[in-house]
Every structure is written in C-alpha cells, then in structure tokens.
Design a protein around this motif. Structure first.
Motif, short mmCIF file in Angstrom:
data_model
loop_
_atom_site.label_atom_id
_atom_site.label_comp_id
_atom_site.label_asym_id
_atom_site.label_seq_id
_atom_site.Cartn_x
_atom_site.Cartn_y
_atom_site.Cartn_z
N ILE A 222 15.47 3.46 -15.26
CA ILE A 222 14.73 3.06 -14.05
C ILE A 222 15.37 3.65 -12.79
N LEU A 223 16.65 4.01 -12.91
CA LEU A 223 17.36 4.59 -11.75
C LEU A 223 16.75 5.93 -11.34
N GLN A 224 15.98 6.56 -12.23
CA GLN A 224 15.29 7.81 -11.85
C GLN A 224 14.33 7.57 -10.69
N LEU A 225 13.93 6.29 -10.50
CA LEU A 225 12.99 5.97 -9.42
C LEU A 225 13.71 5.60 -8.13
N HIS A 226 15.05 5.54 -8.18
CA HIS A 226 15.80 5.14 -6.98
C HIS A 226 16.05 6.38 -6.11
N PRO A 227 15.87 6.23 -4.78
CA PRO A 227 16.00 7.42 -3.93
C PRO A 227 17.42 7.90 -3.67
N ASP A 228 18.43 7.10 -3.97
CA ASP A 228 19.80 7.53 -3.63
C ASP A 228 20.78 7.10 -4.72
N VAL A 229 20.84 7.88 -5.78
CA VAL A 229 21.77 7.60 -6.87
C VAL A 229 22.88 8.66 -6.85
N VAL A 230 24.12 8.19 -6.91
CA VAL A 230 25.27 9.08 -7.06
C VAL A 230 25.85 8.81 -8.44
N LEU A 231 25.84 9.83 -9.28
CA LEU A 231 26.37 9.69 -10.65
C LEU A 231 27.69 10.45 -10.71
N VAL A 232 28.78 9.72 -11.00
CA VAL A 232 30.08 10.35 -11.14
C VAL A 232 30.55 10.13 -12.56
N GLY A 233 30.76 11.21 -13.29
CA GLY A 233 31.16 11.06 -14.68
C GLY A 233 32.11 12.16 -15.10
N ASP A 234 32.86 11.89 -16.14
CA ASP A 234 33.72 12.96 -16.63
C ASP A 234 32.92 13.90 -17.53
N GLU A 235 33.54 15.05 -17.84
CA GLU A 235 32.83 16.09 -18.60
C GLU A 235 32.26 15.54 -19.90
N ALA A 236 33.04 14.70 -20.57
CA ALA A 236 32.60 14.19 -21.87
C ALA A 236 31.33 13.34 -21.73
N ALA A 237 31.29 12.50 -20.73
CA ALA A 237 30.14 11.60 -20.56
C ALA A 237 28.90 12.35 -20.07
N LEU A 238 29.12 13.42 -19.31
CA LEU A 238 27.98 14.14 -18.73
C LEU A 238 27.52 15.32 -19.56
N ALA A 239 28.23 15.61 -20.66
CA ALA A 239 27.95 16.82 -21.45
C ALA A 239 26.47 16.92 -21.85
N GLY A 240 25.93 15.85 -22.40
CA GLY A 240 24.54 15.87 -22.87
C GLY A 240 23.56 16.10 -21.74
N LEU A 241 23.79 15.42 -20.61
CA LEU A 241 22.88 15.55 -19.47
C LEU A 241 22.91 16.97 -18.92
N LEU A 242 24.12 17.54 -18.81
CA LEU A 242 24.24 18.87 -18.23
C LEU A 242 23.58 19.93 -19.11
N GLU A 243 23.56 19.68 -20.42
CA GLU A 243 22.88 20.61 -21.35
C GLU A 243 21.39 20.75 -21.04
N THR A 244 20.82 19.71 -20.42
CA THR A 244 19.38 19.75 -20.15
C THR A 244 19.08 20.65 -18.95
N GLY A 245 20.14 21.12 -18.27
CA GLY A 245 19.92 22.06 -17.17
C GLY A 245 19.93 21.42 -15.80
N VAL A 246 20.21 20.12 -15.70
CA VAL A 246 20.28 19.50 -14.36
C VAL A 246 21.47 20.10 -13.61
N THR A 247 21.38 20.10 -12.30
CA THR A 247 22.43 20.74 -11.50
C THR A 247 23.39 19.69 -10.95
N ALA A 248 24.68 19.93 -11.12
CA ALA A 248 25.69 19.04 -10.55
C ALA A 248 26.11 19.56 -9.20
N CYS A 249 26.53 18.63 -8.30
CA CYS A 249 26.98 19.04 -6.96
C CYS A 249 28.40 19.58 -7.01
N GLY A 250 29.19 19.05 -7.90
CA GLY A 250 30.60 19.48 -7.94
C GLY A 250 31.30 18.79 -9.06
#
Ligand code: F6R
Length: 250
Positions: A222-250
C-alpha cells in the motif's frame, strides 16, 4: 519513492538515522511514528548518540508507536513499551508523557484500539513514520489479509510472525498470539514514511511490496500509494527490488 542502498546494517542505520535527525532538527516539535524490532535498533543508537552530543533535542518531540502485544504489560521485557524505553526513550531527553504505545494490558483490547485511534486522530498525522517490514510483507502488525484495515485494531498474529518473533521469548508458546496495531490509515496519513530493511530474508518481501501489485496480501504494498516514501536498505534486502530495474538515489 527515494531508495537508498547501503553496504550493511550499520550503514543502513546511519543513513536512516540521518533522515530522522533531519526531521527532528527541522521541526523540534515533530510527531515521530516509531517501530520496534531489530531493524531500527542501530538507528535508535545513532539518535541517542546525536542527543548525547547535543545535536538532537527530543524535549518537544511526541512519539506514536505502531503496535504492542496483547497481554503484555509495559514492564514485560518483551513488550514493545519496554523495548522503546530501553532502546530509545530512557536515553534521550524525551518527555515520556508524550510517548504513546498501545496498552497491551488493557482489559478490553478492542476499546484500547478505539482509544489509541482517537488519540492518533487528535494528534494529527505523524511527520515521519518509521517502519520495518516483516518477511511476509507486514507493516506494524498488519498481517497479510483479504482487506486493508484502516484504524487501530486487534490482530491474530500469523504463524510466520510468531515463528520470527519466537527468538525473543523463552519458547514459541510464550509468544503472544494477538497484538494491537495501528492500521494502514494512520501509516498512510503520515507526511513521510521511512522504511528500513536489512538482510537477505527481507529481499522477497521488499520486491513484492514495491514492484508487485498493491494487495492486502502484501500489506507494505500500500506504500506504493504514499507520496513520500524513503526506503533505506542494505544490498541484501534490496537485491530483488533492484533487479526489477528501479533506480536508487544512492
Ligand atoms: C515492529 C513492527 C514490525 C516489524 C517487523 C520487522 O513495531 O511493527 O512490523 O517492523 O516485524 O521486524 P524486524 O525489524 O525485527 O525484522
């Protein structure tokens, strides 16, 4: 959504603490929505250090916690009130009277949920809501379900959550089977949502939540509908999401 990828848990904690610290500095009377669990412990340690150094002042801060086990008194060492006192509140200059956690020992848990929701509505939206995420995509104790539940409510914990939390109790049998949780309403009303995730066992849930369909089967989606989400995760936790091609800020 802003996504920040860090090397490990410590770096995740520092970055997320910086987001929280910026909020406290910019608005000293902020309402902070807080979470328990292992994900925010390092972040809280960094906030404690910031307070000890004189950089952060909690004297005008109000806090609202997500959840509490039903049946546990605030003095029980596995209650979330106890967790918050020992991991943060006892070590910063917050006024404990302005810290709010649902009362797990309330004789009527449903009535306690009504009281807590009214308190949240009266306070107004949290300036920032900190969230960890369960391996099944839960946020607070909003477990996978057929529907999203907006107000604070009593939940039956799933086997997966009881298994995950059994490590903190003497035995699995001692893990409470019910909890009181803020619903997705107050979470979504928060002006900003800060999600912290660490470790490979979160990777699938993170991918499902932020790259899959919005469904109560994955409550964090449901957080996809929130206008201001900051997701901070380590490489291991974000690996699957990053594979989908989403762009990280840093
Ligand atoms: C805690 C909470 C839970 C946890 C989640 C992740 O207040 O609401 O949703 O954030 O279970 O827990 P950890 O961080 O221990 O992996």
């Amino acid at each position: 959504m802003q996504i920040y990828v860090t090397k490990d848990y410590e770096a995740m904690s520092r970055k997320a603490a910086a987001v929280m610290a910026a909020q406290i500095i910019a608005k000293p009377d902020s309402i902070l929505g807080l979470a328990t669990g292992s994900s925010p412990v390092g972040l809280y340690q960094d906030l404690i250090a910031g307070c000890a150094a004189g950089d952060l002042d909690f004297s005008r801060i109000t806090t609202v916690n997500l959840d509490e086990y039903a049946g546990l008194d605030g003095t029980h060492d596995q209650s979330y009130r106890y967790f918050m006192n020992t991991n943060l509140f006892d070590h910063v200059n917050v006024d404990k009277a302005r810290t709010n956690v649902p009362n797990g020992k309330a004789p009527d848990p449903a009535a306690e949920c009504v009281r807590y929701e009214a308190m949240l509505q009266k306070l107004g939206p949290a300036d920032i809501q900190l969230l960890g995420m369960g391996r099944n995509g839960h946020i607070g104790f909003n477990e996978p379900d057929d529907v999203f539940t907006a107000p604070t409510h009593v939940v039956e914990l799933t086997d997966s959550t009881i298994d995950a939390n059994a490590r903190f109790f003497a035995s699995r049998d001692e893990v409470p089977k019910k909890a009181l949780t803020m619903g997705v309403g107050a979470i979504m009303r928060a002006r900003r949502v800060l999600v912290v995730v660490s470790g490979p066992d979160k990777a699938e849930a993170v991918k499902a939540a932020f790259a899959g369909p919005i469904t109560p089967r994955v409550p964090a989606s449901i957080l996809q509908l929130h206008p201001d989400v900051v997701l901070v995760g380590d490489e291991a936790a974000l690996a699957g999401l990053l594979e989908t091609g989403v762009t990280a800020c840093g």
